[in-house]
Scaffold this motif. Structure first.
Motif, PDB file in Angstrom:
ATOM      1  N   HIS A 108       0.902  -1.266  -0.032  1.00 33.21           N
ATOM      2  CA  HIS A 108      -0.108  -0.008   0.021  1.00 33.21           C
ATOM      3  C   HIS A 108       1.050   1.345  -0.044  1.00 33.21           C
ATOM      4  N   PRO A 109       0.724   2.045  -1.090  1.00 32.12           N
ATOM      5  CA  PRO A 109       1.574   3.362  -1.147  1.00 32.12           C
ATOM      6  C   PRO A 109       1.729   4.201   0.173  1.00 32.12           C
ATOM      7  N   LEU A 110       0.894   4.156   0.773  1.00 28.87           N
ATOM      8  CA  LEU A 110       0.759   5.024   2.115  1.00 28.87           C
ATOM      9  C   LEU A 110       1.090   4.330   3.319  1.00 28.87           C
ATOM     10  N   VAL A 111       0.430   3.276   3.583  1.00 29.31           N
ATOM     11  CA  VAL A 111       0.800   2.475   4.740  1.00 29.31           C
ATOM     12  C   VAL A 111       2.226   2.023   4.926  1.00 29.31           C
ATOM     13  N   ARG A 112       2.633   1.467   3.786  1.00 30.33           N
ATOM     14  CA  ARG A 112       4.275   0.869   3.795  1.00 30.33           C
ATOM     15  C   ARG A 112       5.100   1.976   4.151  1.00 30.33           C
ATOM     16  N   ARG A 113       4.805   3.374   4.012  1.00 30.35           N
ATOM     17  CA  ARG A 113       6.034   4.377   4.593  1.00 30.35           C
ATOM     18  C   ARG A 113       6.136   4.486   5.910  1.00 30.35           C
ATOM     19  N   SER A 114       5.160   4.123   6.722  1.00 29.59           N
ATOM     20  CA  SER A 114       5.067   4.095   8.041  1.00 29.59           C
ATOM     21  C   SER A 114       5.720   2.979   8.782  1.00 29.59           C
ATOM     22  N   TYR A 115       6.097   1.997   7.916  1.00 29.25           N
ATOM     23  CA  TYR A 115       6.655   0.773   8.468  1.00 29.25           C
ATOM     24  C   TYR A 115       7.905   1.117   9.336  1.00 29.25           C
ATOM     25  N   ASP A 116       8.236   0.542  10.164  1.00 28.90           N
ATOM     26  CA  ASP A 116       9.213   0.700  11.271  1.00 28.90           C
ATOM     27  C   ASP A 116      10.264  -0.388  10.857  1.00 28.90           C
ATOM     28  N   LYS A 117      10.878  -0.380   9.706  1.00 33.69           N
ATOM     29  CA  LYS A 117      12.016  -1.275   9.358  1.00 33.69           C
ATOM     30  C   LYS A 117      13.242  -1.642  10.090  1.00 33.69           C
ATOM     31  N   ASP A 118      13.765  -0.337  10.541  1.00 36.62           N
ATOM     32  CA  ASP A 118      14.856  -0.231  11.319  1.00 36.62           C
ATOM     33  C   ASP A 118      14.503  -1.045  12.649  1.00 36.62           C
ATOM     34  N   LEU A 119      13.349  -0.950  13.058  1.00 32.92           N
ATOM     35  CA  LEU A 119      13.349  -1.499  14.460  1.00 32.92           C
ATOM     36  C   LEU A 119      12.671  -3.158  14.418  1.00 32.92           C
ATOM     37  N   ASP A 120      12.189  -3.384  13.237  1.00 33.75           N
ATOM     38  CA  ASP A 120      11.617  -4.658  13.076  1.00 33.75           C
ATOM     39  C   ASP A 120      12.784  -5.701  12.462  1.00 33.75           C
ATOM     40  N   THR A 121      13.837  -6.006  13.338  1.00 33.13           N
ATOM     41  CA  THR A 121      14.778  -6.689  12.855  1.00 33.13           C
ATOM     42  C   THR A 121      15.123  -8.171  13.233  1.00 33.13           C
ATOM     43  N   PHE A 122      13.849  -8.729  13.861  1.00 36.04           N
ATOM     44  CA  PHE A 122      13.965  -9.988  14.520  1.00 36.04           C
ATOM     45  C   PHE A 122      14.357 -10.976  13.307  1.00 36.04           C
ATOM     46  N   ARG A 123      15.065 -11.974  13.368  1.00 35.06           N
ATOM     47  CA  ARG A 123      15.564 -12.808  12.590  1.00 35.06           C
ATOM     48  C   ARG A 123      14.385 -13.932  12.441  1.00 35.06           C
ATOM     49  N   HIS A 124      13.182 -13.699  11.836  1.00 39.99           N
ATOM     50  CA  HIS A 124      12.190 -14.634  11.956  1.00 39.99           C
ATOM     51  C   HIS A 124      12.480 -16.064  11.294  1.00 39.99           C
ATOM     52  N   GLN A 125      13.395 -16.002  10.035  1.00 37.79           N
ATOM     53  CA  GLN A 125      13.657 -17.127   9.286  1.00 37.79           C
ATOM     54  C   GLN A 125      14.169 -18.283  10.112  1.00 37.79           C
ATOM     55  N   TYR A 126      14.689 -17.914  11.165  1.00 31.57           N
ATOM     56  CA  TYR A 126      15.499 -19.097  11.990  1.00 31.57           C
ATOM     57  C   TYR A 126      14.332 -19.735  12.790  1.00 31.57           C
ATOM     58  N   VAL A 127      13.312 -18.882  13.115  1.00 33.13           N
ATOM     59  CA  VAL A 127      12.344 -19.323  14.037  1.00 33.13           C
ATOM     60  C   VAL A 127      11.370 -20.130  12.898  1.00 33.13           C
ATOM     61  N   VAL A 128      11.186 -19.968  11.867  1.00 34.11           N
ATOM     62  CA  VAL A 128      10.446 -20.703  10.997  1.00 34.11           C
ATOM     63  C   VAL A 128      11.186 -22.020  10.809  1.00 34.11           C
ATOM     64  N   LEU A 129      12.604 -22.094  10.312  1.00 35.36           N
ATOM     65  CA  LEU A 129      13.025 -23.295  10.370  1.00 35.36           C
ATOM     66  C   LEU A 129      13.286 -24.013  11.393  1.00 35.36           C
ATOM     67  N   ALA A 130      13.520 -23.646  12.644  1.00 35.09           N
ATOM     68  CA  ALA A 130      13.396 -24.482  14.103  1.00 35.09           C
ATOM     69  C   ALA A 130      11.889 -24.967  14.107  1.00 35.09           C
ATOM     70  N   CYS A 131      10.932 -24.174  14.112  1.00 37.85           N
ATOM     71  CA  CYS A 131       9.542 -24.808  14.223  1.00 37.85           C
ATOM     72  C   CYS A 131       9.309 -26.052  13.144  1.00 37.85           C
TER      73      CYS A 131
END
Length: 215
Positions: free
Chosen positions: A81-104
């Motif tokens: 979404h052109p407006l919504v995505r601008r407010s996404y806190d990318k720099d704060l959302d840095t949790f490495r979720h791919q490792y969680v997916v693999l472990a599960c």
């Protein structure tokens, strides 16, 4: 279906509606973890594979479709979404979720109730849901302040799992051969992850101050 499961489903649905309200009304996803939303979308997509093979009831089918569609809609908005995505806190959302997916997934291969594709993916979705909130909690801790809608979203999401634990206890005493131990243990882990948030939410409510999580 007992009243505790129904209440849990409705609480879960309310949490999603609150999040959608925040996104569509404010055109902002500030304070929301895209990684948590992606994990939940994966949870629903892998859990409800039986949507195409088993029919339980109209209620069951509708709820499955709602959870899948709403989770994908949230991810789409945050990414596209052109407006919504601008407010996404990318720099704060840095949790490495791919490792969680693999472990599960590895855990689901090792610990499942029946070694079939559908049951392995069901177990995977249960394990993944137990920890899917972690990126969101980490983001909130890093940002410090939590807005009202985001706080209510996390609160209702945690309450849903708490109600499901009561549902499992009820089913254990009222149903013969109730053996969903994977869901029970994972649910306890998931509820435990919310304990810290619940505590600070209570303090915020009691003192009528803005919700803040310690870094």
């Amino acid at each position: 279906m007992n009243i505790f499961r129904f209440a849990g489903d409705m609480t879960h649905l309310i949490s999603i509606l609150i999040l959608l309200l925040k996104i569509y009304a404010t055109k902002s996803c500030a304070g929301i973890s895209l990684k948590t939303q992606e994990l939940y979308a994966l949870v629903f997509l892998t859990r409800y594979l039986d949507l195409f093979t088993d029919y339980v009831s109209l209620y069951n089918t509708v709820m499955k479709i709602v959870f899948i569609a709403s989770s994908l809609a949230i991810v789409w908005c945050m990414r596209r979404h052109p407006l919504v995505r601008r407010s996404y806190d990318k720099d704060l959302d840095t949790f490495r979720h791919q490792y969680v997916v693999l472990a599960c997934f590895v855990l689901a291969l090792l610990l499942n109730e029946k070694f079939t594709i559908q049951e392995v993916f069901w177990a995977f979705s249960i394990y993944l849901e137990a920890v899917a909130i972690l990126p969101q909690l980490v983001l909130l801790q890093r940002s410090g302040n939590v807005d009202n809608l985001t706080g209510q979203y996390v609160l209702f999401l945690g309450a849903y799992r708490g109600l499901y634990i009561i549902n499992w206890i009820y089913r254990y005493f009222t149903e013969d051969h109730f053996t969903r131990w994977i869901a029970c243990v994972s649910g306890l882990v998931q509820t435990g992850l919310y304990a810290d948030f619940f505590y600070y939410y209570y303090l915020s409510w009691k003192t009528n101050t803005k919700l803040k999580l310690p870094a």
